[in-house]
Design an enzyme around this catalytic site. Structure first.
Site, PDB file in Angstrom:
ATOM      1  N   CYS A 186      87.818 -69.906  57.483  1.00 43.42           N
ATOM      2  CA  CYS A 186      87.493 -70.537  58.765  1.00 43.42           C
ATOM      3  C   CYS A 186      88.700 -70.345  59.681  1.00 43.42           C
ATOM      4  O   CYS A 186      89.561 -69.512  59.399  1.00 43.42           O
ATOM      5  CB  CYS A 186      87.115 -72.008  58.599  1.00 43.42           C
ATOM      6  SG  CYS A 186      88.436 -73.116  58.066  1.00 43.42           S
ATOM      7  N   ASN A 192      91.779 -73.354  58.188  1.00 47.35           N
ATOM      8  CA  ASN A 192      91.799 -73.584  56.749  1.00 47.35           C
ATOM      9  C   ASN A 192      92.121 -75.040  56.402  1.00 47.35           C
ATOM     10  O   ASN A 192      92.810 -75.324  55.435  1.00 47.35           O
ATOM     11  CB  ASN A 192      92.775 -72.614  56.064  1.00 47.35           C
ATOM     12  CG  ASN A 192      92.660 -72.596  54.550  1.00 47.35           C
ATOM     13  OD1 ASN A 192      93.667 -72.439  53.874  1.00 47.35           O
ATOM     14  ND2 ASN A 192      91.472 -72.741  54.000  1.00 47.35           N
ATOM     15  N   CYS A 204      89.341 -77.590  57.274  1.00 46.39           N
ATOM     16  CA  CYS A 204      88.056 -78.312  57.257  1.00 46.39           C
ATOM     17  C   CYS A 204      86.997 -77.559  56.461  1.00 46.39           C
ATOM     18  O   CYS A 204      86.662 -77.934  55.345  1.00 46.39           O
ATOM     19  CB  CYS A 204      87.557 -78.573  58.679  1.00 46.39           C
ATOM     20  SG  CYS A 204      88.582 -79.700  59.649  1.00 46.39           S
ATOM     21  N   ARG A 205      86.453 -76.510  57.051  1.00 39.62           N
ATOM     22  CA  ARG A 205      85.299 -75.844  56.455  1.00 39.62           C
ATOM     23  C   ARG A 205      85.617 -75.001  55.228  1.00 39.62           C
ATOM     24  O   ARG A 205      84.959 -75.132  54.191  1.00 39.62           O
ATOM     25  CB  ARG A 205      84.594 -74.975  57.512  1.00 39.62           C
ATOM     26  CG  ARG A 205      84.040 -75.788  58.646  1.00 39.62           C
ATOM     27  CD  ARG A 205      83.576 -74.914  59.792  1.00 39.62           C
ATOM     28  NE  ARG A 205      84.737 -74.303  60.453  1.00 39.62           N
ATOM     29  CZ  ARG A 205      84.651 -73.366  61.391  1.00 39.62           C
ATOM     30  NH1 ARG A 205      83.466 -72.906  61.746  1.00 39.62           N
ATOM     31  NH2 ARG A 205      85.739 -72.890  61.957  1.00 39.62           N
ATOM     32  N   SER A 206      86.611 -74.123  55.326  1.00 41.56           N
ATOM     33  CA  SER A 206      86.883 -73.245  54.176  1.00 41.56           C
ATOM     34  C   SER A 206      87.428 -74.000  52.964  1.00 41.56           C
ATOM     35  O   SER A 206      87.041 -73.682  51.836  1.00 41.56           O
ATOM     36  CB  SER A 206      87.773 -72.063  54.564  1.00 41.56           C
ATOM     37  OG  SER A 206      88.988 -72.473  55.131  1.00 41.56           O
TER      38      SER A 206
END
Length: 162
Positions: A15, A18, A20-22
């Protein structure tokens, strides 16, 4: 060849920062691998396309949301994608089109086949192909990220195991 007969498969989730999402995808997929007893066959990591948060732990909201569903991110630290990642990883999965475009620009042409959106592996009918960044939103955004990552991770694991 099944995953049990092959070399270690390496999966990288990407993301922007690095945090939140990934790392959420990293934690979810890591648990799926462990639950399937494939941790010695599949390696997981995450990275960001931007170097905003190098060395920092995942966003506390992401960690809290994940922990409520049994996923731990406490050991993860943000890092930026490196040129060798394009060589080392078998799957490099972006959370959205903007980060996929950055990866495509940086990726040597011979490794472009490794790049995709994580949601391409979602087996459920889902209208969204991108996992939106929840950073500036409320807690609902982190729940939504986790829902989408769980759905796509199951499809990814089944794809790898075929």
């Amino acid at each position: 060849m099944t995953v049990k007969e092959s070399k270690i498969i390496k999966v990288l989730f990407v993301c922007m920062g690095n945090i939140c999402r990934s790392p959420t995808a990293d934690a979810v997929f890591r648990k799926k691998i462990k639950d399937s007893r494939l941790e010695n066959k599949i390696y997981v990591d995450s990275a960001g396309t931007h170097a905003y948060h190098i060395g920092e732990p995942p966003d506390q909201r992401a960690q809290n949301t994940a922990l409520q569903r049994g996923y731990s991110m406490h050991a993860l630290r943000a890092r930026a994608i490196q040129p060798h990642d394009f060589i080392d990883f078998d799957y490099i999965l972006a959370m959205d089109n903007a980060n996929l475009a950055i990866l495509q620009e940086r990726c040597p042409i011979q490794y472009n086949y490794k790049l995709a959106l994580l949601m391409e592996y979602c087996q459920h009918s889902h209208s969204c192909r991108e996992i939106a960044d929840p950073y500036y939103g409320g807690l609902h955004g982190f729940e939504n990220v986790l829902d989408m990552v769980e759905m796509a991770s199951q499809g990814l694991l089944e794809h790898i195991c075929k």
